[in-house]
Design an enzyme around this catalytic site. Structure first.
Site, mmCIF file in Angstrom:
data_model
loop_
_atom_site.group_PDB
_atom_site.id
_atom_site.type_symbol
_atom_site.label_atom_id
_atom_site.label_comp_id
_atom_site.label_asym_id
_atom_site.label_seq_id
_atom_site.Cartn_x
_atom_site.Cartn_y
_atom_site.Cartn_z
ATOM 1 N N TYR A 177 26.032 54.035 42.421
ATOM 2 C CA TYR A 177 25.084 53.590 43.449
ATOM 3 C C TYR A 177 24.889 54.700 44.490
ATOM 4 O O TYR A 177 25.402 55.812 44.325
ATOM 5 C CB TYR A 177 25.558 52.255 44.048
ATOM 6 C CG TYR A 177 25.578 51.158 42.991
ATOM 7 C CD1 TYR A 177 24.378 50.690 42.440
ATOM 8 C CD2 TYR A 177 26.766 50.656 42.484
ATOM 9 C CE1 TYR A 177 24.379 49.731 41.436
ATOM 10 C CE2 TYR A 177 26.779 49.692 41.481
ATOM 11 C CZ TYR A 177 25.576 49.238 40.959
ATOM 12 O OH TYR A 177 25.562 48.294 39.956
ATOM 13 N N ARG A 317 37.620 40.788 35.970
ATOM 14 C CA ARG A 317 37.281 39.720 35.032
ATOM 15 C C ARG A 317 38.304 38.583 35.039
ATOM 16 O O ARG A 317 37.932 37.429 34.855
ATOM 17 C CB ARG A 317 37.103 40.319 33.626
ATOM 18 C CG ARG A 317 35.798 41.099 33.514
ATOM 19 C CD ARG A 317 35.826 42.047 32.352
ATOM 20 N NE ARG A 317 36.795 43.118 32.570
ATOM 21 C CZ ARG A 317 37.145 44.000 31.651
ATOM 22 N NH1 ARG A 317 36.609 43.934 30.450
ATOM 23 N NH2 ARG A 317 38.026 44.945 31.936
HETATM 24 C C1 LIG Z 1 30.445 40.437 36.213
HETATM 25 C C2 LIG Z 1 30.909 41.682 36.926
HETATM 26 C C3 LIG Z 1 30.372 42.022 38.152
HETATM 27 C C4 LIG Z 1 30.809 43.148 38.850
HETATM 28 N N1 LIG Z 1 30.298 43.414 40.101
HETATM 29 C C5 LIG Z 1 30.790 44.447 40.827
HETATM 30 C C6 LIG Z 1 30.355 44.651 42.171
HETATM 31 O O1 LIG Z 1 29.576 43.884 42.726
HETATM 32 N N2 LIG Z 1 30.859 45.725 42.834
HETATM 33 C C7 LIG Z 1 31.761 46.590 42.260
HETATM 34 O O2 LIG Z 1 32.185 47.559 42.914
HETATM 35 N N3 LIG Z 1 32.208 46.388 40.995
HETATM 36 C C8 LIG Z 1 31.766 45.334 40.284
HETATM 37 N N4 LIG Z 1 32.263 45.092 39.037
HETATM 38 C C9 LIG Z 1 33.413 45.865 38.554
HETATM 39 C C10 LIG Z 1 34.713 45.119 38.875
HETATM 40 O O3 LIG Z 1 34.969 45.114 40.271
HETATM 41 C C11 LIG Z 1 35.921 45.783 38.182
HETATM 42 O O4 LIG Z 1 35.948 47.131 38.555
HETATM 43 C C12 LIG Z 1 35.832 45.642 36.670
HETATM 44 O O5 LIG Z 1 35.661 44.304 36.283
HETATM 45 C C13 LIG Z 1 37.083 46.214 36.004
HETATM 46 O O6 LIG Z 1 38.234 45.504 36.420
HETATM 47 P P1 LIG Z 1 38.944 44.441 35.409
HETATM 48 O O7 LIG Z 1 39.367 45.244 34.213
HETATM 49 O O8 LIG Z 1 40.104 43.883 36.187
HETATM 50 O O9 LIG Z 1 37.914 43.418 35.054
HETATM 51 C C14 LIG Z 1 31.814 43.989 38.298
HETATM 52 C C15 LIG Z 1 32.342 43.657 37.040
HETATM 53 C C16 LIG Z 1 31.915 42.526 36.360
HETATM 54 C C17 LIG Z 1 32.544 42.179 35.034
#
Ligand SMILES: Cc1cc2nc3c(=O)[nH]c(=O)nc-3n(C[C@H](O)[C@H](O)[C@H](O)COP(=O)(O)O)c2cc1C
Length: 359
Positions: A177, A317
């Site tokens: 971004y 997630r």
């Molecule tokens: C549905 C979804 C929406 C997300 N929205 C954002 C967001 O708004 N801002 C951001 O910095 N990362 C966003 N991410 C990334 C997550 O914060 C995180 O980095 C990513 O899910 C990996 O972590 P995890 O392996 O614990 O899921 C999003 C990820 C998912 C799956």
């Protein structure tokens, strides 16, 4: 060494544990980008997290191009968010607002104007618009005389976030971004004071961080980076040379905590082109709490904190589908899988507020 379940202070925020809810865009608002009562219920369900980082919240119409996401540039949005922070606080939780300018990752059908970026470019892939998925459009370069206005929109959004009852803000400088686009030489080809040398590419982040700190105080400010490899088409030819000085700069400015999203080529979401390798180096220059993210399992999270590689872990997630994640981690209960079809709205409660708590 503390454990994942021990308390920690993120600046002025006293978190009950080192279990952080990562920012998750879920697109459950209306076209006015105003948070809804359903969102208050969703965040309230997750209030046992040590700290909730809100979904990314648009700082301005120009910076918010994701359909059904929320903003924080007007009073209605502040009011909507106040209802969310009230519920989280009533349940003993803490919540910060992730401040988002999407840069080139927007669509003109949502923002009403051509996307802006450090330099003209087009992001790869697709975006969610009100009419469904669409290709990204070419962004134009922000003019030098427009930059103070962008900084001011971060300041106003931070002020509004505090008015809305948030415990602080997180400046979103990750995932391709606007601020990330300025940091990296794959998207920043400017020849003025905001491009070229590392110092110049850090300038916008420095100005935004200084101005937000000036408005709300450093003890209320965190930042997010995603330093390794390409993310959403944004890449740097030498990430070490940018992100280590960037982390040092934030440390010198007094930023209270830093979160790193470290994807890898093997990631099951938002694959990065390179292995994570910068967090140990960043840890040396950023002396306040470091939160690590992406793909953490219970065992890996416990280990990272016990070994002192991280002060806290954020879960993305797992927080979609386990509102009671703290309890599941504590008692070593099984996790529920999240349903990919319902990650993003506009679909209301399904896959949002209906994931059951463990009995
Ligand atoms: C549905 C979804 C929406 C997300 N929205 C954002 C967001 O708004 N801002 C951001 O910095 N990362 C966003 N991410 C990334 C997550 O914060 C995180 O980095 C990513 O899910 C990996 O972590 P995890 O392996 O614990 O899921 C999003 C990820 C998912 C799956």
């Amino acid at each position: 060494m503390p454990t994942l379940f021990d308390p920690i202070s993120f600046g002025s925020i006293k978190a009950a544990s080192r279990i952080v809810m990562a920012p998750l865009t879920r697109a459950r608002a209306g076209k006015d980008a105003v948070p809804t009562p359903l969102m208050a219920e969703y965040y309230g369900q997750r209030a046992s997290a040590g700290l909730i980082i809100s979904e990314a919240v648009g700082i301005s119409r120009q910076g918010l191009g994701w359909a059904y996401a929320t903003g924080i540039w007007n009073d209605e949005q502040v009011k909507g968010w106040k209802a969310v922070t009230d519920v989280v606080h009533e349940k003993g939780g803490k919540i910060v607002c992730q401040l988002w300018h999407m840069g080139r990752m927007v669509h003109s059908s949502v923002t009403g104007e051509q996307p802006v970026a450090p330099s003209p470019s087009t992001a790869p892939g697709h975006i969610h618009t009100y009419e469904g998925k669409a290709s990204y459009e070419e962004a134009r370069a922000l003019r030098l005389d427009e930059i103070p206005g962008v900084v001011e929109s971060y300041v106003k959004a931070a002020r509004n976030a505090m008015k809305a009852g948030f415990d602080g803000v997180q400046i979103h400088s990750a995932n391709g971004y606007l601020l990330d686009e300025f940091l990296r030489d794959g998207t920043n080809h400017r020849a003025d004071a905001y491009g070229g040398s590392v110092e110049n590419r850090l300038r916008l982040l420095r100005e935004v961080t200084e101005a937000v700190i000036g408005e709300v105080g450093a003890e209320h400010v965190g930042v997010r980076f995603s330093p390794n490899g390409e993310v959403q088409g944004t890449v740097d030819s030498n990430p070490e040379a940018v992100f280590i000085p960037a982390a040092k700069m934030l440390n010198d400015l007094g930023v209270a905590w830093l979160e790193l999203r470290e994807a890898s080529p093997a990631s099951t979401y938002g694959v990065a082109t390179e292995q994570p390798k910068l967090s140990p180096e960043i840890r040396k220059v950023f002396t306040r709490p470091l939160v690590l993210n992406q793909e953490y399992t219970r065992d890996e999270a416990l280990k990272a904190v016990a070994e002192g590689r991280a002060d806290a872990i954020s879960f993305g997630r797992l927080y979609i589908s386990n509102p009671d994640l703290v309890r599941r981690l504590k008692d070593d209960l099984p996790f529920q899988e999240d349903d990919m079809e319902t990650r993003y709205g506009p679909i209301g409660a399904k896959g949002y507020t209906d994931y059951p708590f463990a009995r």
